[in-house]
Scaffold this motif. Structure first.
Motif, PDB file in Angstrom:
ATOM      1  N   SER A 123      51.953 -13.704 -19.518  1.00 57.05           N
ATOM      2  CA  SER A 123      52.457 -12.410 -19.958  1.00 57.05           C
ATOM      3  C   SER A 123      53.009 -11.710 -18.870  1.00 57.05           C
ATOM      4  O   SER A 123      54.012 -10.876 -18.928  1.00 57.05           O
ATOM      5  N   TRP A 124      52.736 -11.830 -17.604  1.00 54.79           N
ATOM      6  CA  TRP A 124      53.244 -11.194 -16.430  1.00 54.79           C
ATOM      7  C   TRP A 124      54.242 -11.745 -15.674  1.00 54.79           C
ATOM      8  O   TRP A 124      54.633 -12.398 -14.984  1.00 54.79           O
ATOM      9  N   GLU A 125      55.669 -11.675 -16.591  1.00 56.23           N
ATOM     10  CA  GLU A 125      56.678 -12.333 -16.163  1.00 56.23           C
ATOM     11  C   GLU A 125      57.195 -11.425 -15.099  1.00 56.23           C
ATOM     12  O   GLU A 125      58.639 -10.742 -15.412  1.00 56.23           O
ATOM     13  N   SER A 126      56.954 -11.522 -13.798  1.00 52.41           N
ATOM     14  CA  SER A 126      57.323 -10.618 -12.750  1.00 52.41           C
ATOM     15  C   SER A 126      57.274 -11.258 -11.575  1.00 52.41           C
ATOM     16  O   SER A 126      56.753 -12.352 -11.339  1.00 52.41           O
ATOM     17  N   GLU A 127      58.200 -10.890 -10.563  1.00 50.34           N
ATOM     18  CA  GLU A 127      58.034 -11.467  -9.198  1.00 50.34           C
ATOM     19  C   GLU A 127      57.152 -10.794  -8.491  1.00 50.34           C
ATOM     20  O   GLU A 127      56.887 -11.126  -7.484  1.00 50.34           O
ATOM     21  N   LYS A 128      56.462  -9.747  -9.133  1.00 52.31           N
ATOM     22  CA  LYS A 128      55.486  -8.944  -8.345  1.00 52.31           C
ATOM     23  C   LYS A 128      54.150  -9.744  -8.449  1.00 52.31           C
ATOM     24  O   LYS A 128      54.148 -10.228  -9.676  1.00 52.31           O
ATOM     25  N   PRO A 129      53.291  -9.713  -7.494  1.00 51.45           N
ATOM     26  CA  PRO A 129      52.232 -10.741  -7.195  1.00 51.45           C
ATOM     27  C   PRO A 129      51.114 -10.318  -8.397  1.00 51.45           C
ATOM     28  O   PRO A 129      51.035  -9.269  -8.625  1.00 51.45           O
ATOM     29  N   ILE A 130      50.474 -11.396  -8.987  1.00 48.98           N
ATOM     30  CA  ILE A 130      49.124 -11.195  -9.585  1.00 48.98           C
ATOM     31  C   ILE A 130      48.244 -11.292  -8.339  1.00 48.98           C
ATOM     32  O   ILE A 130      48.102 -12.278  -7.666  1.00 48.98           O
ATOM     33  N   LEU A 131      47.247 -10.314  -8.336  1.00 49.84           N
ATOM     34  CA  LEU A 131      46.311 -10.404  -6.999  1.00 49.84           C
ATOM     35  C   LEU A 131      45.111 -10.575  -7.571  1.00 49.84           C
ATOM     36  O   LEU A 131      44.748 -10.059  -9.141  1.00 49.84           O
ATOM     37  N   VAL A 132      44.267 -11.468  -7.277  1.00 49.98           N
ATOM     38  CA  VAL A 132      42.978 -11.770  -8.063  1.00 49.98           C
ATOM     39  C   VAL A 132      41.837 -11.360  -7.036  1.00 49.98           C
ATOM     40  O   VAL A 132      41.694 -11.638  -5.855  1.00 49.98           O
ATOM     41  N   HIS A 133      40.734 -10.969  -7.821  1.00 46.71           N
ATOM     42  CA  HIS A 133      39.414 -10.828  -6.948  1.00 46.71           C
ATOM     43  C   HIS A 133      38.568 -12.156  -7.390  1.00 46.71           C
ATOM     44  O   HIS A 133      38.302 -12.149  -8.777  1.00 46.71           O
ATOM     45  N   ALA A 134      38.647 -13.198  -6.585  1.00 46.63           N
ATOM     46  CA  ALA A 134      37.838 -14.376  -7.238  1.00 46.63           C
ATOM     47  C   ALA A 134      37.371 -15.005  -6.063  1.00 46.63           C
ATOM     48  O   ALA A 134      37.615 -14.891  -4.905  1.00 46.63           O
ATOM     49  N   GLU A 135      36.337 -16.085  -6.459  1.00 50.16           N
ATOM     50  CA  GLU A 135      35.983 -16.829  -5.438  1.00 50.16           C
ATOM     51  C   GLU A 135      35.686 -18.293  -5.977  1.00 50.16           C
ATOM     52  O   GLU A 135      35.780 -18.506  -7.119  1.00 50.16           O
ATOM     53  N   GLY A 136      35.586 -19.455  -4.931  1.00 45.34           N
ATOM     54  CA  GLY A 136      35.410 -20.777  -5.433  1.00 45.34           C
ATOM     55  C   GLY A 136      36.215 -21.204  -6.444  1.00 45.34           C
ATOM     56  O   GLY A 136      37.468 -21.191  -6.450  1.00 45.34           O
ATOM     57  N   LYS A 137      35.796 -21.840  -7.581  1.00 48.08           N
ATOM     58  CA  LYS A 137      36.411 -22.526  -8.542  1.00 48.08           C
ATOM     59  C   LYS A 137      37.548 -21.597  -9.325  1.00 48.08           C
ATOM     60  O   LYS A 137      38.386 -22.215  -9.713  1.00 48.08           O
ATOM     61  N   LYS A 138      37.060 -20.383  -9.139  1.00 49.90           N
ATOM     62  CA  LYS A 138      37.994 -19.370  -9.920  1.00 49.90           C
ATOM     63  C   LYS A 138      39.326 -19.284  -9.087  1.00 49.90           C
ATOM     64  O   LYS A 138      40.480 -19.130 -10.019  1.00 49.90           O
ATOM     65  N   ILE A 139      39.462 -19.473  -7.947  1.00 49.78           N
ATOM     66  CA  ILE A 139      40.453 -19.492  -7.041  1.00 49.78           C
ATOM     67  C   ILE A 139      41.234 -20.652  -7.433  1.00 49.78           C
ATOM     68  O   ILE A 139      42.264 -20.583  -7.568  1.00 49.78           O
ATOM     69  N   GLU A 140      40.557 -21.790  -7.659  1.00 53.52           N
ATOM     70  CA  GLU A 140      41.123 -23.197  -8.070  1.00 53.52           C
ATOM     71  C   GLU A 140      42.107 -22.962  -9.362  1.00 53.52           C
ATOM     72  O   GLU A 140      43.116 -23.285  -9.441  1.00 53.52           O
ATOM     73  N   GLU A 141      41.360 -22.207 -10.321  1.00 50.84           N
ATOM     74  CA  GLU A 141      41.977 -21.941 -11.607  1.00 50.84           C
ATOM     75  C   GLU A 141      43.012 -21.264 -11.395  1.00 50.84           C
ATOM     76  O   GLU A 141      44.252 -21.367 -11.773  1.00 50.84           O
ATOM     77  N   CYS A 142      43.240 -20.374 -10.782  1.00 51.75           N
ATOM     78  CA  CYS A 142      44.229 -19.245 -10.680  1.00 51.75           C
ATOM     79  C   CYS A 142      45.529 -20.039  -9.843  1.00 51.75           C
ATOM     80  O   CYS A 142      46.762 -19.988 -10.251  1.00 51.75           O
ATOM     81  N   ILE A 143      45.191 -20.814  -8.826  1.00 54.68           N
ATOM     82  CA  ILE A 143      46.392 -21.587  -8.086  1.00 54.68           C
ATOM     83  C   ILE A 143      46.793 -22.587  -9.263  1.00 54.68           C
ATOM     84  O   ILE A 143      47.951 -22.703  -9.298  1.00 54.68           O
ATOM     85  N   THR A 144      46.304 -23.071 -10.033  1.00 58.58           N
ATOM     86  CA  THR A 144      46.705 -24.025 -11.166  1.00 58.58           C
ATOM     87  C   THR A 144      47.749 -23.209 -12.097  1.00 58.58           C
ATOM     88  O   THR A 144      48.717 -23.671 -12.157  1.00 58.58           O
ATOM     89  N   LEU A 145      47.213 -22.033 -12.378  1.00 58.86           N
ATOM     90  CA  LEU A 145      48.042 -21.454 -13.313  1.00 58.86           C
ATOM     91  C   LEU A 145      49.151 -20.711 -12.620  1.00 58.86           C
ATOM     92  O   LEU A 145      50.315 -20.668 -13.276  1.00 58.86           O
ATOM     93  N   ALA A 146      49.005 -20.320 -11.539  1.00 58.51           N
ATOM     94  CA  ALA A 146      50.298 -19.761 -10.557  1.00 58.51           C
ATOM     95  C   ALA A 146      51.438 -21.031 -10.698  1.00 58.51           C
ATOM     96  O   ALA A 146      52.564 -20.802 -10.720  1.00 58.51           O
ATOM     97  N   LYS A 147      50.695 -22.168 -10.362  1.00 57.08           N
ATOM     98  CA  LYS A 147      51.758 -23.359 -10.469  1.00 57.08           C
ATOM     99  C   LYS A 147      52.493 -23.787 -11.652  1.00 57.08           C
ATOM    100  O   LYS A 147      53.580 -23.801 -11.692  1.00 57.08           O
ATOM    101  N   LYS A 148      51.533 -23.496 -12.717  1.00 58.11           N
ATOM    102  CA  LYS A 148      52.171 -24.062 -13.909  1.00 58.11           C
ATOM    103  C   LYS A 148      53.094 -22.976 -14.511  1.00 58.11           C
ATOM    104  O   LYS A 148      54.028 -23.437 -15.286  1.00 58.11           O
ATOM    105  N   TYR A 149      52.906 -21.521 -14.181  1.00 61.11           N
ATOM    106  CA  TYR A 149      53.776 -20.628 -14.826  1.00 61.11           C
ATOM    107  C   TYR A 149      54.725 -20.056 -13.589  1.00 61.11           C
ATOM    108  O   TYR A 149      55.332 -19.132 -13.978  1.00 61.11           O
ATOM    109  N   ASN A 150      54.776 -20.681 -12.534  1.00 62.64           N
ATOM    110  CA  ASN A 150      55.720 -20.333 -11.463  1.00 62.64           C
ATOM    111  C   ASN A 150      55.398 -18.942 -10.699  1.00 62.64           C
ATOM    112  O   ASN A 150      56.338 -18.153 -10.855  1.00 62.64           O
TER     113      ASN A 150
END
Length: 344
Positions: A123-150
């Motif tokens: 839903s965040w269709e923007s060039e502005k970053p998504i900032l995450v408060h995350a650690e460990g596996k949660k960071i990996e999840e976010c990297i995967t999603l950032a890649k998938k949705y550019n």
């Protein structure tokens, strides 16, 4: 050496506590702390008692922030239930990113459902970053999603060696992933909790010396893009309670600590400009602050807290540390707002 001119620095991660928790900080006291620490542009986080999850809450914050003496931007927040307001939020000129909480911290905004998280990235269709408060596996999840949705992903306050490796790998894959680190993770370790007690308790918690060494290495090789204070003021009373509040103030101490690192030959002055100005400005597309600069002597030492604090919380885990580069003069948009260390 004498006074030297620097750009007004940028802190992309501060908690100014207004509205709803002004016993800790408000826009005036927080912006005074920012100016004292050499920051002329700061970005406020959304996890207030009334969170910045709607345009109404944002406009209320903007109105309250008129008392501030530095420039302020805002991050929008989400609990996964306000996706229909994203479009207006990311088009708003005062919004610089979307903050998502994936591990426990101040406030009750935790997202632990993978499907909800994915929906946020969709839903965040923007060039502005998504900032995450995350650690460990949660960071990996976010990297995967950032890649998938550019999407642009900024991982806040990384603290572990493994997390530095994750970011390094993502960057090698040319993903739009950036990372920040806090001064408390760079200068304190888990053993400091014995000495400082609740005043060294924060989310993410302090790591080991090995983790800390990995963070410094990440700064030197460019894996870590910027230093963010994660300025999280709480009253002494709240820190000494049975369940201490998490977080430490940092706006007034970040610059001095980093110049201590220059003095200790860990980094260079150029690194500081990259970490506190060039990269934050580029990653978050911060507008030009015309006729804005700060002046101080990077060789001059001073003691943290020797003249008290501007933050309403009135304390620092670095109290009495000997650091370098006390801000003397601040010019904001052509107007002098600090003269010889005194806010005008």
């Amino acid at each position: 050496m004498g006074l030297k001119k620097f750009p007004g620095f940028i802190d992309v991660h501060v908690h100014l506590r207004e509205p709803g928790a002004t016993q800790k900080e408000d826009f005036l006291t927080g912006s005074k702390a920012a100016i004292t620490g050499g920051f002329t542009f700061i970005i406020d986080m959304p996890n207030n008692p009334i969170p910045t999850f709607s345009l109404e809450a944002l406009e209320e914050k903007i109105k309250l922030s008129k008392r501030a003496i530095c420039d302020i931007g805002f991050h929008f927040g989400t609990n996964g239930k306000n996706l229909n307001s994203f479009n207006d939020a990311y088009l708003h000129p005062r919004i610089f990113g979307l903050k998502v909480y994936l591990n426990h911290t101040t406030g009750d905004f935790l997202i632990d459902d993978r499907q909800v998280l994915e929906q946020i990235f969709v839903s965040w269709e923007s060039e502005k970053p998504i900032l995450v408060h995350a650690e460990g596996k949660k960071i990996e999840e976010c990297i995967t999603l950032a890649k998938k949705y550019n999407r642009k992903l900024h991982v806040c306050h990384i603290s572990q060696k493994e997390e530095v490796k994750m970011i390094r790998k993502a960057k090698k894959e040319k993903l739009k992933v950036t990372a920040g680190v806090t001064p408390h993770h760079l200068f304190l370790i888990d053993s400091d909790v014995k000495k400082l007690g609740p005043f060294a308790m924060m989310k993410l918690p302090l790591g080991t010396k090995k983790n800390q060494d990995a963070l410094w290495q990440g700064i030197l090789d460019g894996t870590i893009d910027l230093v963010e204070s994660d300025h999280a003021p709480h009253t002494r009373q709240e820190k000494l309670a049975n369940k201490p509040a998490f977080g430490v103030p940092g706006l007034e101490t970040t610059l001095g600590l980093l110049f201590k690192a220059v003095h200790d030959k860990k980094i260079t002055e150029k690194d500081i400009i990259r970490l506190l100005f060039d990269n934050p400005k580029r990653i978050f597309n911060i507008p030009e602050q015309k006729n804005t600069y700060i002046e101080f002597d990077p060789e001059k030492s001073y003691q943290i807290g020797e003249n008290g604090y501007q933050t309403r919380s009135g304390w620092s885990p670095f109290d009495k540390w000997q650091v370098y580069g006390k801000v003397e003069n601040v010019i904001l948009h052509g107007k002098k707002i600090m003269n010889r260390g005194k806010i005008l």
